[in-house]
Design a protein around this motif. Structure first.
Motif, PDB file in Angstrom:
ATOM      1  N   GLY A 108       0.818  -1.208   0.000  1.00 13.76           N
ATOM      2  CA  GLY A 108       0.000   0.000   0.000  1.00 13.76           C
ATOM      3  C   GLY A 108       0.849   1.254   0.000  1.00 13.76           C
ATOM      4  O   GLY A 108       1.987   1.279   0.494  1.00 13.76           O
ATOM      5  N   LEU A 109       0.289   2.333  -0.535  1.00 15.63           N
ATOM      6  CA  LEU A 109       1.053   3.550  -0.762  1.00 15.63           C
ATOM      7  C   LEU A 109       1.661   4.111   0.521  1.00 15.63           C
ATOM      8  O   LEU A 109       2.825   4.519   0.549  1.00 15.63           O
ATOM      9  N   GLY A 127      -8.235   0.787  12.663  1.00 18.90           N
ATOM     10  CA  GLY A 127      -7.582   0.127  11.547  1.00 18.90           C
ATOM     11  C   GLY A 127      -7.523   0.954  10.286  1.00 18.90           C
ATOM     12  O   GLY A 127      -6.846   0.577   9.326  1.00 18.90           O
ATOM     13  N   VAL A 128      -8.232   2.073  10.258  1.00 15.55           N
ATOM     14  CA  VAL A 128      -8.233   2.965   9.095  1.00 15.55           C
ATOM     15  C   VAL A 128      -7.428   4.227   9.365  1.00 15.55           C
ATOM     16  O   VAL A 128      -6.712   4.719   8.489  1.00 15.55           O
ATOM     17  N   ASP A 176       0.010   5.096  12.476  1.00 15.55           N
ATOM     18  CA  ASP A 176       1.013   4.121  12.063  1.00 15.55           C
ATOM     19  C   ASP A 176       0.408   3.226  10.982  1.00 15.55           C
ATOM     20  O   ASP A 176      -0.383   2.332  11.287  1.00 15.55           O
ATOM     21  N   PRO A 177       0.758   3.429   9.709  1.00 18.17           N
ATOM     22  CA  PRO A 177       0.156   2.619   8.650  1.00 18.17           C
ATOM     23  C   PRO A 177       0.372   1.119   8.816  1.00 18.17           C
ATOM     24  O   PRO A 177      -0.419   0.324   8.295  1.00 18.17           O
ATOM     25  N   GLN A 207      -7.572   7.554   1.461  1.00 19.66           N
ATOM     26  CA  GLN A 207      -7.311   7.295   2.879  1.00 19.66           C
ATOM     27  C   GLN A 207      -6.105   8.130   3.282  1.00 19.66           C
ATOM     28  O   GLN A 207      -5.041   8.013   2.667  1.00 19.66           O
ATOM     29  N   PRO A 208      -6.221   9.004   4.281  1.00 17.37           N
ATOM     30  CA  PRO A 208      -5.090   9.861   4.650  1.00 17.37           C
ATOM     31  C   PRO A 208      -3.829   9.036   4.886  1.00 17.37           C
ATOM     32  O   PRO A 208      -3.824   8.092   5.684  1.00 17.37           O
ATOM     33  N   LEU A 209      -2.750   9.396   4.212  1.00 14.71           N
ATOM     34  CA  LEU A 209      -1.563   8.557   4.185  1.00 14.71           C
ATOM     35  C   LEU A 209      -0.804   8.535   5.505  1.00 14.71           C
ATOM     36  O   LEU A 209       0.040   7.656   5.713  1.00 14.71           O
ATOM     37  N   GLN A 210      -1.074   9.461   6.386  1.00 18.39           N
ATOM     38  CA  GLN A 210      -0.458   9.426   7.715  1.00 18.39           C
ATOM     39  C   GLN A 210      -1.515   9.261   8.803  1.00 18.39           C
ATOM     40  O   GLN A 210      -1.316   9.673   9.941  1.00 18.39           O
TER      41      GLN A 210
END
Length: 548
Positions: free
Chosen positions: A198-199, A408-409, A413-414, A536-539
């Protein structure tokens, strides 16, 4: 040296075009015959081109499900894919079928179909790697080492049996030693990582490994209209879903480093002609599933339900467009909500006469314009063989599930994300504060008991009937909730009926018109960080200490 990378990923079983209902580039998009036309054009423009596929390919539609991925493979075998990193959904049909499709010897010449690579996937018993961790490709004299990372998680929706016998590692720890080995042994002109992490996670990986030229990413379905350039200088891209986007990197290489680059994210739409040979192949693999003399019944390999109806049959109507694809700043962000998932949760609730309907927050799906709904649309939403059941849970379990889903979303922490978006809940209304601390994002939860008017506060000690996905391998579980005993919705003669059958019944009584008032956002989701709109916000969404 010049190199072109052509990037496709997250096809999710889409063989033919589908509507695109988000505001950017509306119209029919995707379709493998158009996708192939674009790929061939990009190849023809550049002598040193490689086609990369970053996973989640053989799951996502009826044709894929009922052939255990073969329908999709039969078409893509004609594409000349140079390298492939499998995604978590590519293990849907079990370890043996995965190895049959992609393991050693699957290309008919002792190698792996599509040049499959994965450095983090091992046999659970022997510890042996199931796929080569990397491979060296020659693109017109340019030596390119391609490393693979498969998804770091199993398939949450089905339970551990889907990936039984496979062990994944999830921190990319193998990458450092592996890259050093590749550089010392092969001295390639470029090292490219194909990763289904995932990105958001791949950006973190790119920061740690400046020796990479590019990371081609899948899993989150983000669209990098411009690549994200990590602080290390590594380029990272992701190309949406359903074969509607293709990425193009043109790299000028010097001494194993990228000196200059150009990038374009292509939209696969009706400006592209269908390639006749690929169109004929798609028609052939679909023939047993659509109306006409070639149609035949099929057995679901997961539930055992029998498909008796051509998938192009109209089974109902939608009052609004059904999809889940909104960017984080759109009125309906996909990470939070979507008309498609909300409608399905409502259909489960009505058909089971439950207080709460539950639908997992999958990132995959399709777009259905307002108007006719076809059976194949339902299978794009629910291509994993679930049945529907109803059981009883305490209100405290529902609250815990809401918080689990939100954490979880939106965790900062990704690597703690659980692989999807917020679950959908019918019969519930609540406030979501995505930036609040873990386990404190959900407030003001109200429930409407089935068949009763009005909304009442959810009581932790009270029992509620909940309906959702059920599998015989986990008989005490509905969706992500433990229910103990479950009552499965069967046919009149006790036959197995999958989730699509249940939703067909719902559509027979009323059109799809989802209630989108169930979730109230306490604050907008974070703004995008890298110039591309984010789904989805990347951070994540955690506010800093002392923040508003």
């Amino acid at each position: 040296m010049e190199l072109r990378l052509i990037h496709m990923g997250d096809l999710h079983g889409h063989l033919v075009p589908r509507p695109h209902l988000r505001g950017d580039h509306p119209g029919l998009q995707g379709g493998l015959a158009r996708l192939y036309t674009l790929v061939q054009r990009l190849r023809g423009e550049h002598g040193n081109a490689l086609l990369m596929n970053t996973g989640d390919t053989v799951q996502g539609g009826a044709e894929a499900l009922f052939t255990r991925g073969q329908a999709v493979v039969d078409v893509l075998d004609r594409f000349g894919i140079d390298a492939f990193a499998p995604g978590n959904w590519d293990y849907l049909y079990g370890k043996a079928r995965f190895l049959e499709l992609f393991g050693p010897g699957s290309d008919g010449h002792g190698g792996c179909r599509w040049g499959a690579v994965a450095a983090n996937m091992f046999d659970a018993d022997t510890g042996a790697a199931l796929l080569p961790p990397w491979r060296l490709l020659d693109a017109g004299g340019v030596r390119v080492a391609v490393v693979g990372l498969s998804s770091e998680r199993a398939i949450n929706a089905l339970g551990p049996w889907a990936t039984e016998g496979i062990r994944f590692t999830g921190d990319a720890a193998e990458l450092g030693p592996l890259l050093e080995t590749i550089r010392n042994r092969e001295t390639p002109d470029a090292i490219v990582l194909l990763s289904e992490f995932g990105l958001a996670k791949n950006l973190l990986i790119a920061e740690r490994h400046p020796e990479l030229a590019a990371v081609l990413s899948s899993d989150m379905h983000e669209e990098t209209r411009e690549p994200v350039v990590a602080r290390s200088g590594v380029l990272v891209s992701e190309v949406g879903q359903d074969g509607t986007r293709v990425g193009q990197f043109d790299l000028l290489l010097d001494g194993g480093r990228v000196r200059e680059w150009r990038y374009r994210l292509h939209v696969v739409d009706d400006t592209l002609d269908e390639d006749p040979a690929i169109a004929a192949c798609v028609e052939a693999v679909r023939r047993p599933f659509v109306s006409g003399p070639g149609f035949r019944p099929h057995e679901d390999p997961i539930s055992g339900a029998i498909l008796q109806t051509p998938i192009d049959t109209i089974v109902g109507h939608a009052c609004v467009g059904l999809h889940r694809s909104g960017f984080a700043q759109d009125p309906v962000p996909a990470a939070v909500h979507g008309t498609s998932s909300q409608y399905l949760a409502e259909a489960f609730r009505r058909q089971a006469r439950a207080d709460i309907g539950h639908m997992r927050g999958f990132r995959y799906g399709t777009h259905v314009a307002a108007g006719p709904i076809r059976l194949e649309d339902l299978y794009h939403y629910m291509p994993v063989g679930p049945q529907i059941a109803v059981g009883r849970v305490k209100g405290e379990a529902v609250l815990a599930d809401l918080e689990r889903s939100a954490d979880g979303v939106f965790s900062p922490d990704p690597f703690k994300w659980t692989g999807g978006w917020l679950d959908a809940y019918a019969g519930l209304r609540f406030e979501l504060d995505a930036g609040a601390p873990a386990h404190a994002r959900i407030a003001e939860v109200h429930v409407q008991r089935y068949g009763q008017p009005g909304w009442m506060p959810l009581e932790p000690a009270a029992e509620y009937r909940v309906a959702g996905y059920w599998y015989s391998r986990q008989p005490g579980k509905i969706g992500s909730l433990d229910v103990g005993a479950a009552q499965v919705l069967r046919g009149e003669d006790g036959e197995v009926r999958d989730a699509c059958d249940v939703v067909r019944d719902d559509l027979a009584s009323a059109p799809a018109d989802p209630d989108m008032a169930g979730i109230r956002l306490a604050a907008p989701l974070p703004a995008a960080l890298h110039g591309n709109p984010e789904i989805q916000p990347l951070q994540g969404a955690m506010r800093p200490a002392g923040g508003p």
